[in-house]
Design a protein around this motif. Structure first.
Motif, PDB file in Angstrom:
ATOM      1  N   ASP A 165      34.354  45.744  41.635  1.00 26.74           N
ATOM      2  CA  ASP A 165      34.682  46.967  42.386  1.00 26.74           C
ATOM      3  C   ASP A 165      35.840  46.688  43.364  1.00 26.74           C
ATOM      4  OD1 ASP A 165      34.252  49.670  43.309  1.00 26.74           O
ATOM      5  OD2 ASP A 165      33.391  48.757  45.127  1.00 26.74           O
ATOM      6  N   LEU A 166      35.779  45.554  44.045  1.00 24.65           N
ATOM      7  CA  LEU A 166      36.850  45.183  44.987  1.00 24.65           C
ATOM      8  C   LEU A 166      38.186  45.037  44.253  1.00 24.65           C
ATOM      9  CD1 LEU A 166      37.782  44.258  47.803  1.00 24.65           C
ATOM     10  CD2 LEU A 166      37.182  41.942  47.128  1.00 24.65           C
ATOM     11  N   ARG A 167      38.172  44.376  43.079  1.00 21.32           N
ATOM     12  CA  ARG A 167      39.397  44.212  42.290  1.00 21.32           C
ATOM     13  C   ARG A 167      39.966  45.565  41.862  1.00 21.32           C
ATOM     14  NH1 ARG A 167      37.396  39.355  40.453  1.00 21.32           N
ATOM     15  NH2 ARG A 167      36.098  40.196  38.927  1.00 21.32           N
ATOM     16  N   SER A 168      39.119  46.445  41.384  1.00 23.08           N
ATOM     17  CA  SER A 168      39.603  47.748  40.879  1.00 23.08           C
ATOM     18  C   SER A 168      40.205  48.587  42.003  1.00 23.08           C
ATOM     19  CB  SER A 168      38.479  48.509  40.177  1.00 23.08           C
ATOM     20  OG  SER A 168      37.466  48.838  41.111  1.00 23.08           O
ATOM     21  N   ARG A 169      39.709  48.443  43.255  1.00 19.61           N
ATOM     22  CA  ARG A 169      40.270  49.201  44.382  1.00 19.61           C
ATOM     23  C   ARG A 169      41.515  48.526  44.973  1.00 19.61           C
ATOM     24  NH1 ARG A 169      36.205  49.714  48.617  1.00 19.61           N
ATOM     25  NH2 ARG A 169      34.825  48.384  47.438  1.00 19.61           N
ATOM     26  N   ALA A 170      41.570  47.186  44.959  1.00 19.06           N
ATOM     27  CA  ALA A 170      42.660  46.477  45.644  1.00 19.06           C
ATOM     28  C   ALA A 170      43.897  46.295  44.768  1.00 19.06           C
ATOM     29  CB  ALA A 170      42.179  45.119  46.123  1.00 19.06           C
ATOM     30  N   LEU A 171      43.741  46.086  43.459  1.00 26.11           N
ATOM     31  CA  LEU A 171      44.892  45.782  42.597  1.00 26.11           C
ATOM     32  C   LEU A 171      45.968  46.873  42.606  1.00 26.11           C
ATOM     33  CD1 LEU A 171      43.413  43.871  39.545  1.00 26.11           C
ATOM     34  CD2 LEU A 171      44.957  43.036  41.304  1.00 26.11           C
ATOM     35  N   PRO A 172      45.613  48.164  42.588  1.00 26.11           N
ATOM     36  CA  PRO A 172      46.679  49.173  42.615  1.00 26.11           C
ATOM     37  C   PRO A 172      47.510  49.135  43.923  1.00 26.11           C
ATOM     38  CG  PRO A 172      44.621  50.165  41.883  1.00 26.11           C
ATOM     39  CD  PRO A 172      44.299  48.777  42.337  1.00 26.11           C
TER      40      PRO A 172
END
Length: 195
Positions: A11-18
């Motif tokens: 979840d953290l990756r999906s929110r931070a990468l963009p």
């Protein structure tokens, strides 16, 4: 057993990468500048250490024992020699003498501080001929692609002295010849010839 933290990290990756931006050209320029500065500082350190080693090597065997008598006419690597209380800077025709030792010289001059002369060369074997005339030993450092290849001190004399150095360029690159300030007032001439 499944990892209970895996969904949280996903979840953290999906929110931070963009929102994460790549470093870009400014960061690349800073990196290149930093690396060039580090290389230049390392080269300066090597040249200074080589100069210091040359000076120490000119001071004797390093046993700490002072000589019994100091000759009346002497000079150190950085001081002018004196004859009858007057600084000796060599013969007036010393440039002609140095030039005569190296027919077709590509570079010539009189050492006033350190002389740093560079040129680009193709791959191959070369001979560097250096002629000098003057009152002091002439320290010579040869760098190939900014790496020290050879160091020497030519025992210059008023009548002139010449030395030859062979080196190989593994690929096209740069040659730098540094005449140290210990050869103050020496006239020099040199030529690079491909074998």
């Amino acid at each position: 057993m499944p990892d209970p933290l895996a969904p949280l990290f996903e979840d953290l990756r999906s929110r931070a990468l963009p929102r994460v931006q790549p470093p870009g050209p400014a960061a690349a320029r800073r990196t290149v500048h930093r690396r060039a500065t580090v290389r230049a500082a390392a080269l300066a350190t090597v040249v200074m250490a080589a100069g210091g080693a040359f000076i120490v090597s000119q001071r004797g065997d390093g046993d700490g024992v002072a000589p019994a008598a100091v000759p009346s006419v002497s000079f150190s690597a950085f001081a002018e020699p004196y004859v009858s209380g007057v600084p000796w800077r060599g013969r007036e025709d010393k440039a002609d003498i140095a030039r005569g030792l190296v027919p077709g010289a590509e570079q010539e001059g009189v050492v006033d501080g350190s002389q740093d002369i560079g040129m680009d060369l193709d791959e191959g074997r070369y001979v560097l001929r250096v002629g000098c005339s003057g009152p002091a030993p002439l320290p010579v450092t040869i760098l190939l692609d900014d790496q020290i290849d050879q160091q020497d001190s030519i025992a210059c004399a008023d009548s002139g002295t010449a030395a030859e150095y062979e080196f190989t360029m593994a690929r096209a690159g740069s040659l730098r010849v540094i005449m140290g300030s210990g050869g103050q007032f020496d006239a020099y001439a040199f030529k690079v010839t491909k074998k």
